[in-house]
Write a protein that holds these residues in place. Structure first.
Motif, PDB file in Angstrom:
ATOM      1  N   HIS A  81      29.655  28.668  10.167  1.00 25.00           N
ATOM      2  CA  HIS A  81      29.732  27.223   9.917  1.00 25.00           C
ATOM      3  C   HIS A  81      28.505  26.434  10.377  1.00 25.00           C
ATOM      4  CE1 HIS A  81      33.991  28.400   9.519  1.00 25.00           C
ATOM      5  NE2 HIS A  81      34.069  27.380   8.697  1.00 25.00           N
ATOM      6  N   ALA A 104      29.783  21.789   5.540  1.00 22.43           N
ATOM      7  CA  ALA A 104      30.293  22.957   6.273  1.00 22.43           C
ATOM      8  C   ALA A 104      30.706  22.551   7.681  1.00 22.43           C
ATOM      9  CB  ALA A 104      29.217  24.041   6.317  1.00 22.43           C
ATOM     10  N   GLU A 113      33.744  19.555   7.455  1.00 19.11           N
ATOM     11  CA  GLU A 113      35.037  19.947   6.874  1.00 19.11           C
ATOM     12  C   GLU A 113      35.436  21.381   7.203  1.00 19.11           C
ATOM     13  OE1 GLU A 113      35.863  18.528   3.030  1.00 19.11           O
ATOM     14  OE2 GLU A 113      34.336  16.963   3.127  1.00 19.11           O
ATOM     15  N   GLN A 114      34.615  22.043   8.004  1.00 21.32           N
ATOM     16  CA  GLN A 114      34.903  23.421   8.399  1.00 21.32           C
ATOM     17  C   GLN A 114      35.134  24.331   7.185  1.00 21.32           C
ATOM     18  OE1 GLN A 114      34.707  24.911  11.752  1.00 21.32           O
ATOM     19  NE2 GLN A 114      33.364  23.155  11.532  1.00 21.32           N
ATOM     20  N   ILE A 115      34.165  24.285   6.271  1.00 21.68           N
ATOM     21  CA  ILE A 115      34.134  25.197   5.129  1.00 21.68           C
ATOM     22  C   ILE A 115      32.928  26.106   5.376  1.00 21.68           C
ATOM     23  CG2 ILE A 115      33.860  25.393   2.613  1.00 21.68           C
ATOM     24  CD1 ILE A 115      34.810  22.450   2.413  1.00 21.68           C
ATOM     25  N   PRO A 116      33.068  27.423   5.257  1.00 22.63           N
ATOM     26  CA  PRO A 116      31.903  28.284   5.509  1.00 22.63           C
ATOM     27  C   PRO A 116      30.681  27.857   4.681  1.00 22.63           C
ATOM     28  CG  PRO A 116      33.866  29.609   5.244  1.00 22.63           C
ATOM     29  CD  PRO A 116      34.262  28.199   4.905  1.00 22.63           C
ATOM     30  N   ILE A 117      29.491  27.941   5.278  1.00 25.13           N
ATOM     31  CA  ILE A 117      28.249  27.535   4.620  1.00 25.13           C
ATOM     32  C   ILE A 117      28.112  28.245   3.281  1.00 25.13           C
ATOM     33  CG2 ILE A 117      25.725  27.537   4.818  1.00 25.13           C
ATOM     34  CD1 ILE A 117      26.211  27.725   7.928  1.00 25.13           C
ATOM     35  N   CYS A 118      28.440  29.544   3.273  1.00 22.53           N
ATOM     36  CA  CYS A 118      28.391  30.345   2.049  1.00 22.53           C
ATOM     37  C   CYS A 118      29.706  31.122   1.943  1.00 22.53           C
ATOM     38  CB  CYS A 118      27.210  31.317   2.115  1.00 22.53           C
ATOM     39  SG  CYS A 118      27.111  32.412   0.671  1.00 22.53           S
ATOM     40  N   GLN A 119      30.165  31.312   0.713  1.00 17.84           N
ATOM     41  CA  GLN A 119      31.419  32.064   0.532  1.00 17.84           C
ATOM     42  C   GLN A 119      31.257  33.533   0.935  1.00 17.84           C
ATOM     43  OE1 GLN A 119      29.522  31.056  -1.985  1.00 17.84           O
ATOM     44  NE2 GLN A 119      28.914  33.060  -2.740  1.00 17.84           N
ATOM     45  N   GLY A 178      39.790  32.495  11.018  1.00 18.27           N
ATOM     46  CA  GLY A 178      38.761  31.510  10.688  1.00 18.27           C
ATOM     47  C   GLY A 178      38.586  31.256   9.201  1.00 18.27           C
ATOM     48  N   PHE A 179      39.491  31.765   8.372  1.00 23.74           N
ATOM     49  CA  PHE A 179      39.411  31.555   6.915  1.00 23.74           C
ATOM     50  C   PHE A 179      38.070  32.023   6.351  1.00 23.74           C
ATOM     51  CE2 PHE A 179      42.672  28.691   8.386  1.00 23.74           C
ATOM     52  CZ  PHE A 179      43.671  28.804   7.418  1.00 23.74           C
ATOM     53  N   LEU A 180      37.626  33.186   6.820  1.00 21.40           N
ATOM     54  CA  LEU A 180      36.369  33.749   6.322  1.00 21.40           C
ATOM     55  C   LEU A 180      36.696  34.843   5.309  1.00 21.40           C
ATOM     56  CD1 LEU A 180      34.519  34.018   9.758  1.00 21.40           C
ATOM     57  CD2 LEU A 180      34.503  32.117   8.124  1.00 21.40           C
ATOM     58  N   ARG A 181      35.773  35.084   4.384  1.00 15.69           N
ATOM     59  CA  ARG A 181      36.067  36.044   3.314  1.00 15.69           C
ATOM     60  C   ARG A 181      36.014  37.488   3.833  1.00 15.69           C
ATOM     61  NH1 ARG A 181      32.363  36.394  -1.954  1.00 15.69           N
ATOM     62  NH2 ARG A 181      31.393  38.066  -0.765  1.00 15.69           N
ATOM     63  N   LYS A 182      36.950  38.273   3.368  1.00 17.51           N
ATOM     64  CA  LYS A 182      36.967  39.690   3.744  1.00 17.51           C
ATOM     65  C   LYS A 182      36.183  40.455   2.684  1.00 17.51           C
ATOM     66  CE  LYS A 182      40.355  37.708   6.017  1.00 17.51           C
ATOM     67  NZ  LYS A 182      40.549  36.252   5.809  1.00 17.51           N
TER      68      LYS A 182
END
Lengths: 280, 183
Positions: free
Chosen positions: A22, A58, A61-67, A104-108
């Motif tokens: 983030h 990011a 709003e706590q959205i990852p900088i990159c998916q 942390g809602f990060l992509r696996k």
């Protein structure tokens, strides 16, 4: 002898995964801000401004900088006077990665086997490099690595006769081949010397070095400066859509090598050059 | 030049796009990346129908991060398009009109774009948080077991893209670099 609990390591790694995805380090931010001011292409300037806005969103709003929140790469320096209790350090780190990416809602993004390709659904295992050092500290560097840029990395087993000119050509070739695929502006990590695997490891490690932390050898500092300038004359630009900002930094690490060889590894990273350090 | 376009793309809209144009897309956008393309290709090999209506549609090469509660999607920027080059010509020949991704395309894909009067757009790589703001709805359509690689249908509003390869085969990645190259 200092004792460190395995659960403590898990908690730290979990937090590091979330924070690194983030927020970028301050040296990355200042290079990006500077790039906006000097970029010659109007479209390039527009893209760089979008990248700045992306960082603000990011954060707010706590959205990852990159998916692509990456595969977790860790460099762990273990002071030889510490004792880790309550479990194996590798398990503790992987548990931290699992918690960080899940909570942390990060992509696996990790598959268990390179050919069978079934997702592990928790982003483990991490790629962990251990190093034993003096003292009673545990230093952990986490660098979540996206594969758009990782895929564009290259290794060159040059001959000693190729010399520094050969090294320069190798770096330029890797950057040119990467072009728009690696989400420019890039950060270019280079490892010169060692063996096949040592060069690649140094290139990765170079990406985690603060841009203001310059190499001690003068020729390496000069090479970093010259390569950054020459890369930015290639015209690739932000998003690969033309411009004068193709790279934000070139970081080079070096090591002793064999009389017969001159290995050069170029690890390409995008502008989302994530790394975070914790010392326990 | 800037265009505001409603999806699905029409032939007139595509003919009006020139390499380098800025386009804002509004409407339904399908999402598929590596594993979904492999599966669609296998379905076609076995003589089965595709799980999505491909004709006149646009595919966004993307795999999002998970959505937080109350949000349509997580971070949602483009992935490298060249990994889909093996499958794209077949889909273009079946009626696919638009692709959104980042990075170079193969000669086979460019030929298929020209042959089918289609278009390849780039979205800004690494701007997944920013782009997610234009995605209002997201629904997994099929291949749920692929997780981040499942096929999705999005509803996007003013989703910003740049025409890289237009229907005549002009390629911004080749032309724009020449303008700023100094050696």
């Amino acid at each position: 002898m200092k004792n460190i609990r395995a659960e403590k390591i898990t908690e730290e790694v979990k937090e590091m995964c979330i924070l690194a995805n983030h927020y970028l380090s301050s040296d990355m931010n200042s290079r990006l801000n500077n790039a906006v001011n000097v970029e010659e292409s109007p479209l390039g300037k527009k893209i760089l401004n979008q990248l700045k806005e992306n960082l603000e969103i990011a954060d707010k709003e706590q959205i990852p900088i990159c998916q692509d929140t990456g595969m977790a790469v860790l460099f762990v320096d273990i002071g030889q006077d510490i004792h880790i209790e309550g479990g194996l350090i590798t398990d503790a780190i992987n548990e931290g990665v699992k918690k960080g990416y899940t909570e942390g809602f990060l992509r696996k993004s990790v598959v268990k086997d390179p050919i069978e390709r079934v997702n592990t659904n928790d982003n483990t295992p991490a790629v962990i490099h251990y190093n034993v050092v003096e003292g009673d500290q545990l230093k952990i560097i986490l660098a979540p690595k996206g594969f758009g840029s990782e895929n564009m990395s290259q290794i060159f087993m040059l001959k000693p006769a190729d010399g520094i000119e050969g090294v320069k050509e190798a770096i330029l070739k890797a950057v040119k081949d990467a072009g728009p695929n690696a989400c420019p502006p890039m950060v270019v990590g280079v490892g010169i010397g060692g063996t096949f695997e040592k060069a690649a490891l140094m290139a990765k490690q170079a990406l985690t070095r603060d841009f203001d932390d310059r190499p001690t050898k003068e020729w390496v500092r000069n090479l970093e400066d010259e390569m950054l300038e020459r890369i930015n004359r290639l015209g690739i630009g932000p998003g690969g859509l033309g411009g004068s900002t193709t790279a934000l930094a070139v970081n080079i690490n070096t090591y002793a090598t064999h009389i017969a060889g001159l290995p050069v590894a170029v690890n390409i990273c995008c502008h989302v050059n994530r790394h975070i350090t914790r010392i326990l | 030049m800037e265009h505001k376009i409603k999806l699905p793309l029409t032939s007139e809209a595509i003919e009006g796009f020139k390499s380098g144009d800025y386009v804002f897309l509004t409407g339904e956008l399908y999402v598929a990346r590596d594993a979904a393309h492999k599966r669609m290709n296998e379905a076609l090999d076995q003589g089965n129908n595709l799980p999505i209506p491909i004709k006149n549609q646009t595919i966004y090469y993307m795999g999002p991060s998970p959505a937080r509660q109350g949000r349509a999607i997580g971070s949602a920027g483009p992935t490298t398009a060249s990994r889909m080059d093996k499958y794209a010509p077949r889909l273009l020949d079946l009626g696919l009109k638009g692709m959104v991704g980042k990075g170079k395309r193969s000669k086979e894909v460019i030929d298929a774009i020209v042959r089918n009067k289609a278009v390849y757009f780039a979205a800004v790589g690494g701007a997944g948080a920013l782009l997610s703001k234009c995605i209002k709805e997201s629904e997994v359509i099929c291949y749920d077991d692929l997780g981040a690689e499942a096929i999705r249908k999005l509803y996007v509003e003013d989703f910003p893209v740049i025409v890289v390869i237009d229907s005549k085969g002009n390629n911004l990645y080749e032309t724009a670099i020449l303008k700023y190259k100094k050696d």
